[in-house]
Design an enzyme around this catalytic site. Sequence first.
Site, mmCIF file in Angstrom:
data_model
loop_
_atom_site.group_PDB
_atom_site.id
_atom_site.type_symbol
_atom_site.label_atom_id
_atom_site.label_comp_id
_atom_site.label_asym_id
_atom_site.label_seq_id
_atom_site.Cartn_x
_atom_site.Cartn_y
_atom_site.Cartn_z
ATOM 1 N N GLU A 69 -3.506 -6.986 15.269
ATOM 2 C CA GLU A 69 -3.083 -5.661 14.794
ATOM 3 C C GLU A 69 -4.261 -4.681 14.913
ATOM 4 O O GLU A 69 -4.069 -3.491 15.125
ATOM 5 C CB GLU A 69 -2.575 -5.728 13.354
ATOM 6 C CG GLU A 69 -1.761 -4.509 12.949
ATOM 7 C CD GLU A 69 -0.951 -4.713 11.673
ATOM 8 O OE1 GLU A 69 0.222 -5.111 11.752
ATOM 9 O OE2 GLU A 69 -1.493 -4.461 10.574
ATOM 10 N N LYS A 72 0.842 -1.199 0.000
ATOM 11 C CA LYS A 72 0.000 0.000 0.000
ATOM 12 C C LYS A 72 0.883 1.258 0.000
ATOM 13 O O LYS A 72 0.675 2.173 -0.769
ATOM 14 C CB LYS A 72 -0.906 -0.033 1.226
ATOM 15 C CG LYS A 72 -1.847 1.124 1.349
ATOM 16 C CD LYS A 72 -2.805 0.894 2.507
ATOM 17 C CE LYS A 72 -3.631 2.130 2.790
ATOM 18 N NZ LYS A 72 -4.523 1.942 3.927
ATOM 19 N N LYS A 119 8.651 0.246 13.030
ATOM 20 C CA LYS A 119 9.195 0.385 11.667
ATOM 21 C C LYS A 119 10.154 1.563 11.601
ATOM 22 O O LYS A 119 11.261 1.462 11.087
ATOM 23 C CB LYS A 119 8.063 0.653 10.675
ATOM 24 C CG LYS A 119 7.288 -0.538 10.189
ATOM 25 C CD LYS A 119 6.348 -0.032 9.086
ATOM 26 C CE LYS A 119 5.307 -1.006 8.659
ATOM 27 N NZ LYS A 119 4.363 -0.471 7.698
ATOM 28 N N GLU A 122 10.671 -4.480 4.227
ATOM 29 C CA GLU A 122 10.781 -5.882 3.791
ATOM 30 C C GLU A 122 10.449 -6.005 2.309
ATOM 31 O O GLU A 122 11.165 -6.658 1.539
ATOM 32 C CB GLU A 122 9.816 -6.777 4.591
ATOM 33 C CG GLU A 122 10.157 -6.936 6.053
ATOM 34 C CD GLU A 122 9.560 -5.839 6.933
ATOM 35 O OE1 GLU A 122 9.165 -4.777 6.396
ATOM 36 O OE2 GLU A 122 9.512 -6.049 8.160
ATOM 37 N N GLY A 157 -4.697 -2.397 5.196
ATOM 38 C CA GLY A 157 -3.931 -3.525 4.660
ATOM 39 C C GLY A 157 -4.535 -4.877 5.014
ATOM 40 O O GLY A 157 -4.696 -5.748 4.165
ATOM 41 N N ARG A 158 -4.916 -5.061 6.272
ATOM 42 C CA ARG A 158 -5.400 -6.385 6.706
ATOM 43 C C ARG A 158 -6.836 -6.655 6.269
ATOM 44 O O ARG A 158 -7.364 -7.739 6.520
ATOM 45 C CB ARG A 158 -5.231 -6.537 8.211
ATOM 46 C CG ARG A 158 -5.753 -5.388 9.040
ATOM 47 C CD ARG A 158 -5.243 -5.450 10.481
ATOM 48 N NE ARG A 158 -5.646 -4.291 11.270
ATOM 49 C CZ ARG A 158 -4.959 -3.160 11.358
ATOM 50 N NH1 ARG A 158 -3.835 -3.010 10.677
ATOM 51 N NH2 ARG A 158 -5.374 -2.167 12.115
ATOM 52 N N HIS A 194 -0.954 -32.877 18.346
ATOM 53 C CA HIS A 194 0.261 -33.582 18.789
ATOM 54 C C HIS A 194 1.358 -32.612 19.193
ATOM 55 O O HIS A 194 2.524 -32.991 19.255
ATOM 56 C CB HIS A 194 0.713 -34.540 17.681
ATOM 57 C CG HIS A 194 -0.336 -35.566 17.401
ATOM 58 N ND1 HIS A 194 -0.428 -36.754 18.110
ATOM 59 C CD2 HIS A 194 -1.401 -35.555 16.549
ATOM 60 C CE1 HIS A 194 -1.478 -37.438 17.673
ATOM 61 N NE2 HIS A 194 -2.093 -36.729 16.735
HETATM 62 O O1 F6P Z 1 2.398 -4.451 9.848
HETATM 63 C C1 F6P Z 1 2.174 -3.100 9.609
HETATM 64 C C2 F6P Z 1 1.620 -2.886 8.244
HETATM 65 O O2 F6P Z 1 1.462 -1.526 8.072
HETATM 66 C C3 F6P Z 1 0.316 -3.638 8.005
HETATM 67 O O3 F6P Z 1 -0.779 -2.982 8.517
HETATM 68 C C4 F6P Z 1 0.335 -3.798 6.535
HETATM 69 O O4 F6P Z 1 -0.549 -4.784 6.122
HETATM 70 C C5 F6P Z 1 1.791 -4.154 6.305
HETATM 71 O O5 F6P Z 1 2.496 -3.352 7.232
HETATM 72 C C6 F6P Z 1 2.290 -3.927 4.916
HETATM 73 O O6 F6P Z 1 2.180 -2.591 4.532
HETATM 74 P P1 F6P Z 1 2.308 -2.150 3.018
HETATM 75 O O7 F6P Z 1 1.207 -2.799 2.256
HETATM 76 O O8 F6P Z 1 2.220 -0.667 3.028
HETATM 77 O O9 F6P Z 1 3.650 -2.632 2.512
#
Ligand code: F6P
Length: 539
Positions: A352, A206, A493, A212, A266-267, A383
């Site tokens: 979250e 987003k 972050k 990452e 995002g979620r 298990h």
């Molecule tokens: O974990 C924090 C977060 O902002 C989530 O809410 C989101 O889904 C994820 O990082 C990834 O964010 P982006 O889609 O901006 O890379």
Amino acid sequence: MNSRLTSSPAWKNLLKHQEELSRISLTDVILNDPQRLENCELILKGLRLVFAFHRVTSKTIDLLSQLATQEGLEQWRTRLFRGDKINTSEQRAALHTALRQTSDQPVLLDGRDIIQDVKQVRQRMRVFIDDLTEGRWRGATGKPIRHVINIGIGGSDLGPRLAARALTAHAVRSAPLFVANLDAFDIVSALKNIDPAETLFVIVSKTFTTLETRRNAETARQWLVDRLGPKAIEHHFIAVTANQNEGQAFGIPPCNMFPMWEWVGGRFSLWSAVGLSAAITLGMDNFEKMCDGAATMDQHFLSAPLQKNMPVILALLDIWNRNLCHINAHAVLPYSERLRDLPRYLQQLEMESNGKSTTRDGMPTDYATAPLIFGESGTVGQHSFYQWLHQGYDIVASDFIGVKEDDLNHPGHHRPLLANMLAQAGALAFGHVATATTSAPYAGGRPSNLIILERLDPFNFGMLLALYEHKVFVQSVIWGINCFDQPGVELGKSMAVSLESASTPTNRKDAFFKRFLDLPLGVTTNRNTSLKLPCNNVI
Ligand code: F6P
């Protein structure tokens, strides 16, 4: 301290009722009611919720519904669907429901009908997927695309990953690979033994600034450019983002971009182009059926009376367990290997969203909020940690999720799988009564839901995820928190960025951690820099 909720009449009534009910065993609560199953079951098309295994009676449900009404649930629900900016900390609407709305009924946001935007993007997804499937979209050397690699994290990974696996039986092409972790092992494993000329990267972010995703996308880009040259990027990279400028700066042309919108969290975003990798795998028709399932749950949530409303009941039972019975953890136990990723998806969705102990107006709560969510697919979990579920010191609530239809036609597996699920729910509730020949008794008293899908198809799967989305929202309303932001994660972050980039720490906190970041490796460490991985898709 915000004690408005805990000093309210509805809350006090619940406390008193819980005190009375706690004197009766869960076994008696269940068996004393001859109509227990009829009274504790809700069905919506191919989805059934059985909540018979909770320490609740019809009076409990009445009192919990009064709490929901007292907290203005119906008004909040209207505000959600209408697109009010209920994510107040970010001044945004949360309109994931608009992503799957089946009618053309306009939803206006700042004067713009976003339903038209949603439809346009759906149509673009369909054209793109058709081109890909029918070989009109080709790689830089003219080869058709065989491998899809989704690069994203959190909501930009967990939803499409879950959907692609859950609906394997409905897939029209082989599953994509998903790369999320900053640990290079993830991207290096994905790139092993695949032909770049046949590979498409779908970069989902987003913000397009998530470390990452950026780092994994950069590594993928370098890998591609080294093999096919810089011009290949436009044939092999797609972006799904709300930050088109950053996407373009990365080198992805605008025509290769699908929008995401600020008004989708995002979620909650699987239903948008964030679900592209899943849609490529399942085909657009199945993706749309999944959205239709979610829309059916939306309509149910909007219109069913509170006491017959599946997401509301699921949420209220959790409030009961968490706040009145002081249960701190909730296990998600899908009895379907295809739903293996559901616990992880729900961890983000629930923790979250509601992992906050300050209210919307910034006051600390004097009551508990989201529990710890964890889980594993049944019977594998049986298990490992189930012993703790049955007899551990802490009482845990559980969701058992099962699928009735044996679509693999293996009754020798499917029947015992379902029998195990039911047996576990029963054992948790009733415990063990000692007989002359068996070991020491124990109490049981551990509540659970049974959530049963008629079959694991896109529609039912869509209903299941929307059920949980709305459950999370209902809980946030009662707890008085904003479930659509994540300030704690954002702080972590930004601290990582400042820690990694600052060569000379500018504050005491950075200096404290920087020592560990720059710690030299021990002299005996074998510094093998070229990691050898056995083969592709090893995970
Ligand atoms: O974990 C924090 C977060 O902002 C989530 O809410 C989101 O889904 C994820 O990082 C990834 O964010 P982006 O889609 O901006 O890379």
